[in-house]
Design a protein around this motif. Structure first.
Motif, PDB file in Angstrom:
ATOM      1  N   LEU A  29       0.843  -1.050   0.044  1.00  0.00           N
ATOM      2  CA  LEU A  29       0.024   0.232  -0.026  1.00  0.00           C
ATOM      3  C   LEU A  29       0.909   1.395   0.000  1.00  0.00           C
ATOM      4  O   LEU A  29       1.020   1.782   1.020  1.00  0.00           O
ATOM      5  N   PRO A  30       1.427   1.568  -1.162  1.00  0.00           N
ATOM      6  CA  PRO A  30       2.364   2.687  -1.096  1.00  0.00           C
ATOM      7  C   PRO A  30       1.540   4.155  -0.604  1.00  0.00           C
ATOM      8  O   PRO A  30       2.516   4.997  -0.165  1.00  0.00           O
ATOM      9  N   ASP A  31       0.541   4.227  -0.875  1.00  0.00           N
ATOM     10  CA  ASP A  31      -0.281   5.384  -0.240  1.00  0.00           C
ATOM     11  C   ASP A  31      -1.073   5.249   0.810  1.00  0.00           C
ATOM     12  O   ASP A  31      -2.131   6.035   1.050  1.00  0.00           O
ATOM     13  N   GLY A  32      -0.810   4.257   1.651  1.00  0.00           N
ATOM     14  CA  GLY A  32      -2.105   3.923   2.703  1.00  0.00           C
ATOM     15  C   GLY A  32      -3.193   3.578   2.175  1.00  0.00           C
ATOM     16  O   GLY A  32      -3.522   3.263   1.115  1.00  0.00           O
ATOM     17  N   THR A  33      -4.315   3.866   3.093  1.00  0.00           N
ATOM     18  CA  THR A  33      -5.620   3.624   2.559  1.00  0.00           C
ATOM     19  C   THR A  33      -6.451   4.170   3.711  1.00  0.00           C
ATOM     20  O   THR A  33      -6.102   5.054   4.562  1.00  0.00           O
ATOM     21  N   SER A  34      -7.933   3.913   3.461  1.00  0.00           N
ATOM     22  CA  SER A  34      -8.859   4.423   4.480  1.00  0.00           C
ATOM     23  C   SER A  34      -9.942   3.431   4.600  1.00  0.00           C
ATOM     24  O   SER A  34     -10.096   2.459   3.715  1.00  0.00           O
ATOM     25  N   TYR A  35     -10.550   3.295   5.722  1.00  0.00           N
ATOM     26  CA  TYR A  35     -11.586   2.449   6.066  1.00  0.00           C
ATOM     27  C   TYR A  35     -12.908   3.358   6.016  1.00  0.00           C
ATOM     28  O   TYR A  35     -13.137   4.117   7.001  1.00  0.00           O
ATOM     29  N   ASN A  36     -13.755   3.514   5.179  1.00  0.00           N
ATOM     30  CA  ASN A  36     -14.995   4.557   5.126  1.00  0.00           C
ATOM     31  C   ASN A  36     -16.016   3.749   5.708  1.00  0.00           C
ATOM     32  O   ASN A  36     -16.623   2.721   5.100  1.00  0.00           O
ATOM     33  N   ALA A  37     -16.420   4.462   6.582  1.00  0.00           N
ATOM     34  CA  ALA A  37     -17.878   4.106   7.251  1.00  0.00           C
ATOM     35  C   ALA A  37     -18.792   5.314   6.914  1.00  0.00           C
ATOM     36  O   ALA A  37     -18.438   6.424   6.918  1.00  0.00           O
ATOM     37  N   TYR A  38     -20.304   5.077   7.119  1.00  0.00           N
ATOM     38  CA  TYR A  38     -21.166   5.980   6.617  1.00  0.00           C
ATOM     39  C   TYR A  38     -22.388   6.095   7.747  1.00  0.00           C
ATOM     40  O   TYR A  38     -23.007   4.931   7.857  1.00  0.00           O
ATOM     41  N   LEU A  39     -22.867   6.960   8.316  1.00  0.00           N
ATOM     42  CA  LEU A  39     -23.902   7.238   8.951  1.00  0.00           C
ATOM     43  C   LEU A  39     -25.149   7.772   8.182  1.00  0.00           C
ATOM     44  O   LEU A  39     -24.940   8.919   7.772  1.00  0.00           O
ATOM     45  N   VAL A  40     -26.132   6.964   8.205  1.00  0.00           N
ATOM     46  CA  VAL A  40     -27.452   7.574   7.427  1.00  0.00           C
ATOM     47  C   VAL A  40     -28.484   7.571   8.609  1.00  0.00           C
ATOM     48  O   VAL A  40     -29.056   6.606   9.182  1.00  0.00           O
ATOM     49  N   GLN A  41     -28.859   8.876   8.759  1.00  0.00           N
ATOM     50  CA  GLN A  41     -29.873   9.238   9.650  1.00  0.00           C
ATOM     51  C   GLN A  41     -31.033   9.650   9.065  1.00  0.00           C
ATOM     52  O   GLN A  41     -31.348  10.422   8.452  1.00  0.00           O
ATOM     53  N   GLY A  42     -32.032   8.471   9.176  1.00  0.00           N
ATOM     54  CA  GLY A  42     -33.405   8.756   8.532  1.00  0.00           C
ATOM     55  C   GLY A  42     -34.281   9.297   9.658  1.00  0.00           C
ATOM     56  O   GLY A  42     -33.851   9.315  10.888  1.00  0.00           O
ATOM     57  N   SER A  43     -35.369   9.671   9.294  1.00  0.00           N
ATOM     58  CA  SER A  43     -36.354  10.119   9.875  1.00  0.00           C
ATOM     59  C   SER A  43     -37.124   9.336  11.342  1.00  0.00           C
ATOM     60  O   SER A  43     -37.249   9.861  12.326  1.00  0.00           O
ATOM     61  N   GLN A  44     -36.656   8.011  10.937  1.00  0.00           N
ATOM     62  CA  GLN A  44     -37.295   7.099  12.237  1.00  0.00           C
ATOM     63  C   GLN A  44     -36.079   6.137  12.657  1.00  0.00           C
ATOM     64  O   GLN A  44     -36.401   5.888  13.674  1.00  0.00           O
ATOM     65  N   LYS A  45     -35.420   5.814  11.735  1.00  0.00           N
ATOM     66  CA  LYS A  45     -34.306   4.762  12.157  1.00  0.00           C
ATOM     67  C   LYS A  45     -32.816   5.395  11.645  1.00  0.00           C
ATOM     68  O   LYS A  45     -32.723   6.105  10.619  1.00  0.00           O
ATOM     69  N   VAL A  46     -31.918   4.895  12.291  1.00  0.00           N
ATOM     70  CA  VAL A  46     -30.663   5.311  11.871  1.00  0.00           C
ATOM     71  C   VAL A  46     -29.668   3.971  11.547  1.00  0.00           C
ATOM     72  O   VAL A  46     -29.682   3.035  12.331  1.00  0.00           O
ATOM     73  N   ALA A  47     -28.783   4.207  10.538  1.00  0.00           N
ATOM     74  CA  ALA A  47     -28.105   3.051  10.038  1.00  0.00           C
ATOM     75  C   ALA A  47     -26.610   3.397   9.887  1.00  0.00           C
ATOM     76  O   ALA A  47     -26.330   4.705   9.431  1.00  0.00           O
ATOM     77  N   LEU A  48     -25.941   2.604  10.390  1.00  0.00           N
ATOM     78  CA  LEU A  48     -24.284   2.686   9.950  1.00  0.00           C
ATOM     79  C   LEU A  48     -23.998   1.829   8.935  1.00  0.00           C
ATOM     80  O   LEU A  48     -24.146   0.578   9.015  1.00  0.00           O
ATOM     81  N   ILE A  49     -23.311   2.274   7.649  1.00  0.00           N
ATOM     82  CA  ILE A  49     -23.017   1.380   6.898  1.00  0.00           C
ATOM     83  C   ILE A  49     -21.543   1.038   6.630  1.00  0.00           C
ATOM     84  O   ILE A  49     -20.594   1.940   6.480  1.00  0.00           O
ATOM     85  N   ASP A  50     -20.922  -0.178   7.044  1.00  0.00           N
ATOM     86  CA  ASP A  50     -19.828  -0.599   7.269  1.00  0.00           C
ATOM     87  C   ASP A  50     -19.108  -0.211   8.591  1.00  0.00           C
ATOM     88  O   ASP A  50     -19.679   1.047   9.108  1.00  0.00           O
ATOM     89  N   THR A  51     -17.927  -0.733   8.975  1.00  0.00           N
ATOM     90  CA  THR A  51     -17.315  -0.015   9.981  1.00  0.00           C
ATOM     91  C   THR A  51     -16.010   0.209   9.546  1.00  0.00           C
ATOM     92  O   THR A  51     -15.567   0.412   8.464  1.00  0.00           O
ATOM     93  N   VAL A  52     -14.837   0.000  10.489  1.00  0.00           N
ATOM     94  CA  VAL A  52     -13.368   0.173  10.173  1.00  0.00           C
ATOM     95  C   VAL A  52     -12.747  -0.753  10.678  1.00  0.00           C
ATOM     96  O   VAL A  52     -13.127  -1.523  11.307  1.00  0.00           O
ATOM     97  N   ASP A  53     -11.372  -0.864  10.177  1.00  0.00           N
ATOM     98  CA  ASP A  53     -10.517  -1.886  10.524  1.00  0.00           C
ATOM     99  C   ASP A  53     -10.124  -1.796  12.023  1.00  0.00           C
ATOM    100  O   ASP A  53     -10.354  -0.670  12.943  1.00  0.00           O
ATOM    101  N   PRO A  54     -10.165  -2.941  12.792  1.00  0.00           N
ATOM    102  CA  PRO A  54     -10.062  -3.030  14.415  1.00  0.00           C
ATOM    103  C   PRO A  54      -8.861  -1.946  14.945  1.00  0.00           C
ATOM    104  O   PRO A  54      -8.997  -1.418  16.065  1.00  0.00           O
TER     105      PRO A  54
END
Ligand code: FEO
Length: 392
Positions: A29-54
């Protein structure tokens, strides 16, 4: 860094790993990396899409400090760099459910020991309402594990494809700003991770044609606010014919194979062929993998060690076989001292490559006039084959 807004109530909450230099104890990995997670806040429920490396769980948990409720953790992929922090998130939110494919559940139970009752499994095309936002799950096996799925946020037209379309690139830029740099990183990622699954990827790309996508938000590297950039790149890597390129991984121990290789590179270049030469004693194997994406021919250069190919050459052949590039032709050049089985052993190591094997040029000792002529003949054969196959 604060959570970064992508659309209203949709946030990037990932971790940038600037210093990581190796993945799977294999991939540079010559340029490192990222672990992208996403938070989606709906009007009734909240979801986290994927998490990150331990190794970066604390970064994600800091983002979640002021998030009182998470209802769903969407696990697009069970590999630890995205799923590895799910146990901590489920522990913080005892009512949250992990949402994944049936195969994803099995893998997450096996790999992370998550209790089965913490899962909701979803079928292909199933949706999950968060109130004013709807998540649609698209099963997409083999990008690059059997359980992988993509998540599409309908109202905002965001595709969360996890590894698919990703790039190992550490950057503070949320979106692609330097297309040339990201193209290289994404091509490297495709070559190392996705290329063996071209047949599956073809189907997934066709399936995505029916979705209107404003943003592709992968789980490595920057997001694409111009999705056509990465979709077209993938189409060319997957569907495009190989080019007038010879890839030449090699090792030389005492100079004989080196001399042959130098002559051969010139002979190919004189015939209008692009040559990509990789000294396996020093090369970055990611660069070799990238070169294989577009090449029509691979010629392996090897000395003879203990009656077979040099171990570094055997490693490159093994890797090429596993990556399953489009190669149409293969050959071998090299030198031996007192005989050996380098050709038999190498050709036996590449059963996945449905390529025609062109007559090798194996010589005793240092190359002489007739050996250079044999290399000229091989170069002419390759030039002719490239013309016939349409790559030249
Ligand atoms: Fe980025 Fe397959 O994990």
């Amino acid at each position: 860094m604060k959570a970064r807004q992508i659309k209203t109530n949709v946030y990037w909450v990932g971790a940038i790993d600037w210093d990581r230099r190796l993945f799977d104890a294999l991939i540079p990995l010559p340029d490192g990396t990222s672990y992208n997670a996403y938070l989606v806040q709906g009007s009734q429920k909240v979801a986290l899409i994927d998490t990150v490396d331990p190794s970066t769980t604390d970064v994600l948990m800091a983002y979640l400090e002021n998030v009182p409720v998470i209802d769903y953790v969407i696990a697009n992929h069970a590999e630890q760099d995205h799923a590895g922090s799910i146990p901590q998130v489920l522990e913080k939110y005892p009512n949250a459910k992990a949402v994944t494919t049936p195969k994803g559940r099995d893998l997450l139970v096996a790999l992370l020991l998550i209790p089965e009752d913490r899962f909701i499994t979803v079928s292909d095309g199933e949706t999950l309402s968060l109130g004013d936002k709807t998540l649609e799950f698209i099963h997409a096996p083999w990008v690059h594990w059997p359980e992988t799925m993509l998540t599409y946020l309908r109202e905002d037209k965001i595709l969360f494809p996890c590894d698919f379309f990703g790039s190992h690139l550490a950057t503070t830029d949320l979106y692609v700003t330097n297309e040339g740099q990201v193209y290289e990183a994404a091509k490297r990622y495709f070559a190392e991770i996705m290329m063996p699954f071209r047949t599956s990827i073809e189907k997934h790309l066709e399936k995505l044609n029916s979705y209107k996508i404003d943003v592709i938000a992968p789980s490595h590297g920057p997001l694409y606010d111009k999705p056509s950039f990465i979709l077209e790149a993938y189409r060319s890597w997957v569907f495009g014919p190989p080019k007038n390129i010879v890839v030449l991984p090699y090792i030389s121990m005492h100079g004989s194979t080196q001399k042959m290789l130098e002559y051969f590179v010139g002979a190919l270049a004189d015939r209008g062929i692009t040559v990509k030469q990789f000294n396996l004693a020093v090369t970055d194997i990611g660069k070799l993998a990238m070169a294989l994406v577009d090449a029509t021919t691979m010629v392996i250069g090897t000395p003879t060690v203990l009656v077979g190919p040099h171990p570094n050459v055997a490693y490159a052949a093994f890797l090429a076989n596993a990556l399953r590039p489009k190669l149409h032709f293969i050959s071998i050049i090299g030198s031996y001292g007192w005989g050996g089985k380098a050709v038999e052993q190498l050709t036996g190591m590449i059963p996945n490559l449905k390529a025609e094997v062109l007559a090798p040029v194996l010589i005793k000792g240092f190359p002489r006039k007739e050996d250079f002529e044999a290399l000229d003949n091989l170069a002419s054969t390759i030039a002719k084959k490239h013309k016939e196959s349409g790559s030249a």
